[in-house]
Design a protein around this motif. Structure first.
Motif, mmCIF file in Angstrom:
data_model
loop_
_atom_site.group_PDB
_atom_site.id
_atom_site.type_symbol
_atom_site.label_atom_id
_atom_site.label_comp_id
_atom_site.label_asym_id
_atom_site.label_seq_id
_atom_site.Cartn_x
_atom_site.Cartn_y
_atom_site.Cartn_z
ATOM 1 N N HIS A 46 0.861 -1.183 0.000
ATOM 2 C CA HIS A 46 0.000 0.000 0.000
ATOM 3 C C HIS A 46 0.898 1.234 0.000
ATOM 4 O O HIS A 46 1.924 1.257 0.680
ATOM 5 N N PHE A 47 0.495 2.243 -0.735
ATOM 6 C CA PHE A 47 1.282 3.473 -0.742
ATOM 7 C C PHE A 47 0.362 4.675 -0.853
ATOM 8 O O PHE A 47 -0.689 4.637 -1.477
ATOM 9 N N THR A 48 0.772 5.741 -0.178
ATOM 10 C CA THR A 48 0.041 6.988 -0.172
ATOM 11 C C THR A 48 0.907 8.048 -0.834
ATOM 12 O O THR A 48 2.060 8.237 -0.449
ATOM 13 N N VAL A 49 0.353 8.712 -1.834
ATOM 14 C CA VAL A 49 1.052 9.762 -2.568
ATOM 15 C C VAL A 49 0.482 11.093 -2.112
ATOM 16 O O VAL A 49 -0.728 11.303 -2.159
ATOM 17 N N LYS A 50 1.351 12.004 -1.657
ATOM 18 C CA LYS A 50 0.876 13.275 -1.116
ATOM 19 C C LYS A 50 1.110 14.450 -2.061
ATOM 20 O O LYS A 50 0.855 15.572 -1.711
ATOM 21 N N SER A 51 1.605 14.193 -3.236
ATOM 22 C CA SER A 51 1.822 15.292 -4.176
ATOM 23 C C SER A 51 1.300 14.879 -5.552
ATOM 24 O O SER A 51 0.885 13.752 -5.755
ATOM 25 N N ALA A 52 1.343 15.803 -6.482
ATOM 26 C CA ALA A 52 0.776 15.578 -7.819
ATOM 27 C C ALA A 52 1.810 14.885 -8.720
ATOM 28 O O ALA A 52 2.446 15.515 -9.553
ATOM 29 N N TRP A 53 1.950 13.603 -8.533
ATOM 30 C CA TRP A 53 2.856 12.835 -9.386
ATOM 31 C C TRP A 53 2.063 12.323 -10.573
ATOM 32 O O TRP A 53 0.876 12.040 -10.474
ATOM 33 N N GLU A 54 2.756 12.142 -11.674
ATOM 34 C CA GLU A 54 2.089 11.621 -12.865
ATOM 35 C C GLU A 54 2.155 10.099 -12.935
ATOM 36 O O GLU A 54 1.189 9.445 -13.289
ATOM 37 N N ARG A 55 3.332 9.570 -12.617
ATOM 38 C CA ARG A 55 3.496 8.125 -12.762
ATOM 39 C C ARG A 55 4.389 7.583 -11.652
ATOM 40 O O ARG A 55 5.378 8.195 -11.281
ATOM 41 N N LEU A 56 3.995 6.402 -11.142
ATOM 42 C CA LEU A 56 4.762 5.691 -10.113
ATOM 43 C C LEU A 56 5.248 4.363 -10.661
ATOM 44 O O LEU A 56 4.599 3.748 -11.506
ATOM 45 N N ARG A 57 6.336 3.884 -10.107
ATOM 46 C CA ARG A 57 6.825 2.539 -10.424
ATOM 47 C C ARG A 57 6.818 1.733 -9.122
ATOM 48 O O ARG A 57 7.156 2.247 -8.056
ATOM 49 N N VAL A 58 6.407 0.484 -9.239
ATOM 50 C CA VAL A 58 6.412 -0.432 -8.093
ATOM 51 C C VAL A 58 7.179 -1.681 -8.505
ATOM 52 O O VAL A 58 6.907 -2.276 -9.551
ATOM 53 N N GLU A 59 8.142 -2.065 -7.680
ATOM 54 C CA GLU A 59 8.897 -3.307 -7.897
ATOM 55 C C GLU A 59 8.737 -4.194 -6.674
ATOM 56 O O GLU A 59 8.659 -3.698 -5.546
ATOM 57 N N TRP A 60 8.696 -5.496 -6.928
ATOM 58 C CA TRP A 60 8.652 -6.492 -5.854
ATOM 59 C C TRP A 60 9.963 -7.269 -5.895
ATOM 60 O O TRP A 60 10.405 -7.697 -6.954
ATOM 61 N N TRP A 61 10.557 -7.460 -4.707
ATOM 62 C CA TRP A 61 11.821 -8.178 -4.581
ATOM 63 C C TRP A 61 11.685 -9.258 -3.513
ATOM 64 O O TRP A 61 11.008 -9.058 -2.506
ATOM 65 N N ARG A 62 12.346 -10.388 -3.744
ATOM 66 C CA ARG A 62 12.411 -11.439 -2.712
ATOM 67 C C ARG A 62 13.811 -11.429 -2.128
ATOM 68 O O ARG A 62 14.798 -11.533 -2.860
ATOM 69 N N ASP A 63 13.898 -11.302 -0.819
ATOM 70 C CA ASP A 63 15.157 -11.269 -0.074
ATOM 71 C C ASP A 63 16.114 -10.195 -0.599
ATOM 72 O O ASP A 63 17.336 -10.359 -0.530
ATOM 73 N N ASN A 64 15.557 -9.110 -1.158
ATOM 74 C CA ASN A 64 16.327 -7.991 -1.716
ATOM 75 C C ASN A 64 17.334 -8.433 -2.773
ATOM 76 O O ASN A 64 18.321 -7.768 -3.014
ATOM 77 N N LYS A 65 17.099 -9.598 -3.400
ATOM 78 C CA LYS A 65 18.021 -10.095 -4.423
ATOM 79 C C LYS A 65 17.325 -10.328 -5.758
ATOM 80 O O LYS A 65 17.854 -9.983 -6.792
ATOM 81 N N THR A 66 16.165 -10.957 -5.712
ATOM 82 C CA THR A 66 15.492 -11.396 -6.929
ATOM 83 C C THR A 66 14.283 -10.521 -7.209
ATOM 84 O O THR A 66 13.371 -10.438 -6.380
ATOM 85 N N GLU A 67 14.269 -9.873 -8.387
ATOM 86 C CA GLU A 67 13.099 -9.089 -8.766
ATOM 87 C C GLU A 67 11.988 -10.032 -9.184
ATOM 88 O O GLU A 67 12.189 -10.930 -9.998
ATOM 89 N N VAL A 68 10.810 -9.863 -8.598
ATOM 90 C CA VAL A 68 9.687 -10.755 -8.826
ATOM 91 C C VAL A 68 8.672 -10.145 -9.784
ATOM 92 O O VAL A 68 8.122 -10.834 -10.642
#
Length: 197
Positions: A46-68
């Protein structure tokens, strides 16, 4: 990252369980998932954006090594659907988990447009995948009742044979009090009879 931003981020993490940036707050749910192999698992970021951003990126990682997984959110399009919302979510779905899926999953969120922003990491969700219970624990053991049934059948048959032989070999009475010897049996058998008074 400035020293003030670092302190602010650590303070947010300790107080709320979420990681905060100046205009972005990120948290994950649940904290821990215990799952059996083959089960479907969902982890939410979950994320809360408090300013007028146009685009966000979300990445998921397992054990901070493998991008999921990686996703892009067009905030302008989402705000046109619900202009009052500042809260957004990304869900990582893992179907039919295996033990190799065990680990800590982190989501990372950052501003992509109009300028590249600082990455803010979620606190993590620990996934513990256990092997399913052995089949012998879930299927009832029929050996003991089968053995007992077989033992009862053998004992009943033995009792019938003993009773038959006893009556066949029992001396017959010619007159009251006088006994005649019984004929020789075809086979020799020792019978022990118990009398309970």
């Amino acid at each position: 990252m400035t020293n003030t931003n670092t302190r602010y981020t650590l303070l947010c993490l300790l107080i709320t369980g979420c990681v905060c940036g100046p205009d972005l707050t990120v948290w994950q749910s649940p904290e821990i998932i215990n799952a059996a192999e083959g089960q479907d698992v969902n982890i939410s970021c979950h994320f809360t954006v408090k300013s007028a951003w146009e685009r966000l990126r979300v990445e998921w990682w397992r054990d901070n090594k493998t991008e999921v997984k990686q996703e892009t959110y067009n905030i302008s399009a989402l705000n046109s659907i619900n202009p009052e919302s500042e809260n957004y979510s990304s869900v990582l779905q893992i179907p039919s988990v295996r033990r190799s899926h065990s680990g800590i999953y982190y989501c990372t969120v950052w501003q992509d447009l109009p300028t590249l922003g600082e990455k803010v990491h979620g606190p993590g969700t620990e996934l513990r995948v256990e092997a399913p219970a052995p089949i012998s624990d879930t299927v009832p053991d029929i050996r003991a009742p089968l053995f007992i049934s077989l033992l009862i059948a053998v004992c009943s048959a033995s009792l019938l044979i003993i009773t038959y032989k006893f009556h066949r070999l029992r001396p017959t009475q010619q007159k009251e009090g006088q006994m005649i010897e019984a004929s020789e049996p075809d086979c020799t058998m020792t019978t022990v009879l118990y009398s309970y008074a």
